[in-house]
Enzyme design. Structure first.
Site, PDB file in Angstrom:
ATOM      1  N   PHE A  20       0.851  -1.594   0.079  1.00 30.74           N
ATOM      2  CA  PHE A  20       0.362  -0.042  -0.122  1.00 30.74           C
ATOM      3  C   PHE A  20       1.224   1.608   0.009  1.00 30.74           C
ATOM      4  O   PHE A  20       1.943   1.566   1.250  1.00 30.74           O
ATOM      5  CB  PHE A  20      -0.982  -0.570   1.541  1.00 30.74           C
ATOM      6  CG  PHE A  20      -1.754   0.932   0.611  1.00 30.74           C
ATOM      7  CD1 PHE A  20      -3.081   1.208   0.324  1.00 30.74           C
ATOM      8  CD2 PHE A  20      -2.096   2.672   2.218  1.00 30.74           C
ATOM      9  CE1 PHE A  20      -4.168   2.279   1.101  1.00 30.74           C
ATOM     10  CE2 PHE A  20      -2.536   2.862   1.405  1.00 30.74           C
ATOM     11  CZ  PHE A  20      -3.557   3.393   1.066  1.00 30.74           C
ATOM     12  N   ASP A  34       9.399   3.154   2.051  1.00 31.03           N
ATOM     13  CA  ASP A  34       7.860   3.738   2.380  1.00 31.03           C
ATOM     14  C   ASP A  34       7.507   3.654   4.149  1.00 31.03           C
ATOM     15  O   ASP A  34       7.560   2.411   3.892  1.00 31.03           O
ATOM     16  CB  ASP A  34       6.628   3.490   1.049  1.00 31.03           C
ATOM     17  CG  ASP A  34       5.688   3.473   2.581  1.00 31.03           C
ATOM     18  OD1 ASP A  34       5.624   5.051   2.488  1.00 31.03           O
ATOM     19  OD2 ASP A  34       4.413   4.036   1.086  1.00 31.03           O
ATOM     20  N   LYS A  66       2.208  10.172   8.601  1.00 30.32           N
ATOM     21  CA  LYS A  66       1.329   9.615   9.659  1.00 30.32           C
ATOM     22  C   LYS A  66       1.910   9.957  10.501  1.00 30.32           C
ATOM     23  O   LYS A  66       1.943  11.081  10.717  1.00 30.32           O
ATOM     24  CB  LYS A  66       1.450   8.178   9.404  1.00 30.32           C
ATOM     25  CG  LYS A  66       0.063   7.636   8.387  1.00 30.32           C
ATOM     26  CD  LYS A  66       0.202   6.094   8.742  1.00 30.32           C
ATOM     27  CE  LYS A  66      -1.034   5.991   7.586  1.00 30.32           C
ATOM     28  NZ  LYS A  66      -0.725   5.216   6.682  1.00 30.32           N
TER      29      LYS A  66
END
Ligand SMILES: *Cc1c(COP(=O)(O)O)cnc(C)c1O
Length: 396
Positions: A136, A220, A249
């Site tokens: 993702f 990532d 995040k």
């Protein structure tokens, strides 16, 4: 119409008539948070072991973050990229020190950090990009092109060309690499896949192989970064130096911010005028990130994530229905003995605990990094209650 004391029926009606149908109906309407707890509009209190999907590193309404954001918004909130600001320069220094990187680009989200990574990859002049199956990387058209979940991709095809999704094996990588591959983009732990670890040694082998082919290794760290896995960034547990890492995040603790940090020659691939974002690196967001990262450092929360993660892992391994415990630090995936995850998250909510089911067989646990003995004891009691309730119902 009031939005502060709505009944469940009222907010659900409002949500389903006014909000775009792109997401499922929310689980509750939350109105307030403090530390590791949130309250819904009916007054129910929950222990929050999801933390906005690994975002609220300091929990909710942490005084250090509240104070930094309040002071900054009263001083200078936004100026555009025509101007530098002290919080932006301070955050750049801090992120480069913690990551060992050479230059940083600021955006506003994870997807934007990945978009910047894609543009970096394009600047190599090579056409192909490799990503992993079941990965993702975000929902914008570029980042979705890298996301390895067909169900998310297919409604929006055609996406970026020349992106290939390979198995998470060194053999698959070896077979796919070549002098036309610009970059390999990987999550060190696949969060949305259910907190799934890469095979042991994968990142070290990937570094070896990508270096040999002149391919960028882009990691990532959007979900794994900011101390969550027990090191500042997860790649640091693998003895490698990447070409770039994507962040978002947890670094803002709830204030939207994303960043791409590049290393060595990759740090000079983007030149003046080639990329930008109106809000990217604005003083409000960067002041928030400085406060969050500063507090993580001051309070030893990286070490706390490692220690509390180990504790939780030991506890989880002994609970009913738990087949497997994955992840690192305070990013934990619980593999259940069947497609029970939605039932477990509902039972947990009923017991006053927020956890998440990234898929039918996995529970994701990503609490604030500030958790201590009290929160662990309460989590254990509530999560056990939830698992026992689901176990008592028997197989679906
Ligand atoms: C959340 C996430 C993204 C996307 O971030 P957004 O801020 O939602 O755009 C990308 N990659 C990983 C690993 C993520 O966890």
């Amino acid at each position: 119409m009031t939005h502060s004391t709505s009944s469940a029926q009222a907010w659900q009606d409002e949500y389903s008539t006014r909000i775009m149908k792109s997401a499922a109906l929310p689980l509750a309407e939350l109105v307030r948070g403090e530390g590791c707890y949130v309250w819904d509009s009916e007054g129910t209190k929950y222990l929050d072991f999801l933390a906005g999907i690994a975002v609220n590193a300091l929990g909710h309404a942490h005084p250090v973050l509240v104070d930094a954001v309040s002071r900054q918004i009263a001083t200078l909130a936004h100026v555009s990229n025509y101007f530098a600001t002290p919080p932006q320069l301070e955050l750049a220094e801090r992120l480069l020190r913690l990551s060992g990187g050479d230059r940083v680009f600021f955006g506003n989200s994870g997807a934007e950090a990945i978009e910047a990574a894609i543009k970096l990859a394009r600047r190599t002049g090579r056409p192909r990009i490799l990503a992993l199956q079941d990965s993702f990387h975000g929902r914008t058209m570029g980042s979705l092109s890298l996301t390895g979940k067909p169900a998310l991709r297919e409604p929006f095809e055609p996406l970026l060309p020349n992106v290939e999704h390979i198995d998470s094996t060194v053999e698959a990588l070896e077979a796919a690499l070549g002098s036309d591959v610009a970059a390999l983009v990987v999550e060190p732990i696949k969060g949305e896949a259910g907190v799934v670890d890469l095979p042991a040694g994968y990142l070290a082998a990937a570094r070896e192989l990508t270096s040999r082919h002149g391919t960028l290794l882009i990691i990532d760290e959007i979900q794994t970064g900011a101390g969550r896995t027990g090191s500042w960034f997860a790649f640091q547990q693998h003895g490698i130096v990447p070409d770039a890492i994507a962040l978002a995040k947890g670094i803002g603790g709830g204030v939207p911010i994303g960043a791409l940090i590049a290393y060595g020659a990759a740090a000079d691939l983007l030149t003046a005028g080639q990329h930008g974002s109106t809000f990217g690196g604005n003083p409000l967001a960067t002041a928030a990130a400085n406060a969050v990262l500063g507090e993580i450092e001051r309070a030893g929360l990286v070490e706390n994530a490692r220690r509390r993660g180990d504790e939780l892992r030991r506890i989880l391994a002994g609970l009913p229905l738990v087949e497997e415990v994955r992840g690192a630090g305070l990013l934990i995936g619980v593999g259940l003995s069947g497609a029970l995850a939605p039932a477990v998250t509902s039972a947990a909510m009923a017991a006053g605990l927020i956890v998440n089911a990234p898929n039918d067989t996995s529970i994701r646990i990503a609490p604030p990094l500030i958790i201590g003995d009290t929160e662990i004891a309460e989590f254990t009691e509530k999560f056990t209650t939830a698992l026992e309730a689901v176990a008592a119902k028997g197989p679906e």
